[in-house]
Design an enzyme around this catalytic site. Structure first.
Site, mmCIF file in Angstrom:
data_model
loop_
_atom_site.group_PDB
_atom_site.id
_atom_site.type_symbol
_atom_site.label_atom_id
_atom_site.label_comp_id
_atom_site.label_asym_id
_atom_site.label_seq_id
_atom_site.Cartn_x
_atom_site.Cartn_y
_atom_site.Cartn_z
ATOM 1 C CE1 TYR A 139 12.091 4.902 -21.991
ATOM 2 C CE2 TYR A 139 13.571 6.197 -20.614
ATOM 3 C CZ TYR A 139 12.311 5.705 -20.883
ATOM 4 O OH TYR A 139 11.259 6.022 -20.046
ATOM 5 C CG HIS A 150 13.772 8.058 -24.538
ATOM 6 N ND1 HIS A 150 14.578 9.080 -24.102
ATOM 7 C CD2 HIS A 150 12.718 8.035 -23.699
ATOM 8 C CE1 HIS A 150 14.043 9.644 -23.029
ATOM 9 N NE2 HIS A 150 12.899 9.028 -22.766
#
Length: 454
Positions: A207, A264
């Site tokens: 992420y 994220h």
């Protein structure tokens, strides 16, 4: 002038009057007695001749066969051999969920009727006075799923049948393609397409590009700031790479595959808005978690800027957090972690609410969702009309040995179990071979050491 009543007419009138008074007296007498009042409530047909089934114990089982800490709730009942399992996994703080289950939930639940799931959920939810929070919600989630598992076993039906039955043939899923370069990612996407997947999430590194920026040396590490194991993300590099990744994958893999991406929450909100607008030409299925829960007001500006579908909500732990965003069409997919929101009972309420606003489901299903949690996800997915997509997980052989009945993927679809209950179990002897730990790696920093919020 009225005719005088005959004796027979007078007798008949008095008899009817006395009959009416007797009936009224009988009614008052019946409901005046507590015992008599109780006797007016008869058992439903399914329960006639059956002893009540009550909770005998509630306990936690921990295991980590796939690497992530997993916490399972097992609810044992007064009926020999009848029990249920649920997912209570809070992988980053697993150890603190255990006493919440073994001490507090066990004490709270023992002796209660297993049939009354809604009452159990509502009473447990407020019994600690302060609601929500990941520890209590995960414990409650495990209890709730286990009670649904028991109810399905008692009914001799899979849980999805109790939620309304099938609304589709199976549960469509997306899988994950990650790599160090766009070309490597495109190759993985093609492999998944050959396996039958129609939806693939693409990530360059972890992420925010974590782990794929070896050429950049963050200043905080040179200065000895933070821990050696702290991760690093350069936001500008990440923001430039994502459109290029989409471009390469779309050109190599064509239009038949649906592409997803998870931000994220690791960039500044305005940068996320600009990047998502730039992805429109690649037609993403959805972009996930552009903003952290602390930045929800940015969704209004995002909606005015782009029509790219958005998925949000895996960090929410209160079902009320979904109400306003759904009513205002701020995102397109409900991104709930079922083992965090409180289980099947509240997740069904959020899903049903989403139907009225044409918001679809996309339940969270990463490696730290246990196979039990995935079985619960699938039970809802197959039954609700506004299902969107389900994040999938590939289970290794160790996980399958610990959890008999792991959900199976065929041609990109989860196959929903037809066994009574959730259709999954836990082998406690095998589970004990894989103890959980306390290490958590969710610290991501900018080059100067500033913490990035996931």
């Amino acid at each position: 002038m009225n005719k005088p009543e005959s004796q027979s007419e007078t007798s008949r009138r008095n008899a009817l009057k006395m009959l009416g008074m007797g009936s009224t007296a009988g009614i008052f007498g019946l409901f005046d007695s507590p015992k008599a009042r109780a006797e007016t409530y008869t058992k439903p047909a399914y329960a006639v001749g059956m002893a009540p089934v009550t909770i005998k114990s509630v306990r936690a089982i921990t295991t980590a066969p796939g690497g992530s800490n997993l916490v399972i709730v097992k609810v044992e009942t007064s009926e020999p051999g009848l029990y249920g399992v649920g997912c209570a996994t809070f992988t980053q703080r697993a150890m603190v969920v255990i006493p919440a289950i073994n001490i507090y939930l066990n004490e709270f639940c023992v002796g209660k009727d297993v049939d009354n799931i809604e009452d159990m959920w509502q009473s447990a939810y407020v019994s600690s006075y302060w609601r929500n929070g990941p520890v209590l919600n995960n414990a409650l989630s495990g209890l709730d799923q286990a009670l649904w598992d028991i109810k399905g076993k008692r009914a001799n039906m899979p849980v999805y049948q109790l939620l309304g039955g099938k609304a589709r043939i199976a549960v469509d899923t997306y899988t994950h393609a990650s790599g160090p370069t766009p070309e490597a990612i495109a190759e993985k996407v093609q492999q998944f397409m050959e396996m039958g997947f129609r939806h693939v999430r693409i990530q360059q590194g972890g992420y925010g590009g974590v782990g794929a920026m070896a050429e950049i040396k963050p200043d905080f590490k040179a200065a000895g700031f933070g821990r050696e194991t702290d991760d690093f993300s350069d936001q500008r590099t990440y923001l430039k790479r994502v459109p290029k990744m989409f471009d390469v994958v779309r050109k190599r893999c064509g239009e038949d595959v649906q592409l997803l991406h998870d931000m994220h929450e690791l960039t500044e909100p305005i940068d996320a808005i600009n990047m998502i607008k730039g992805l429109e030409e690649y037609r993403p299925f959805f972009i996930e978690d552009p903003f952290s829960p602390e930045n929800m007001n940015w969704f209004k500006q995002l909606r005015q800027t782009t029509a790219v579908p958005i998925a949000m909500g895996e960090l929410f732990n209160n079902i009320n957090e979904f109400k306003e965003p759904m009513a205002n069409h701020l995102f397109d997919f409900i991104r709930i972690h079922i083992s965090q929101i409180g289980g099947i009972t509240p997740a069904m309420k959020v899903a049903r609410l989403g139907e009225w606003f044409n918001v679809r489901t996309a339940w969270h299903g990463p490696g730290d969702t246990s196979p039990v949690g995935h079985a619960a996800n699938n039970s809802i997915d197959i039954a609700v009309w506004n299902f969107g997509i389900q994040e999938s997980q590939m289970f290794n052989d160790k996980v399958k040995e610990v959890f008999p009945g792991c959900p199976i993927i065929k041609n990109g679809y989860y196959q929903v179990s037809e066994s009574p209950g959730l259709g999954i179990d836990i082998n406690e002897k095998e589970a004990a071979k894989y103890p959980i730990g306390t290490k958590s790696r969710w610290t991501v920093r900018k080059s100067d050491g500033t913490i990035l919020k996931p």
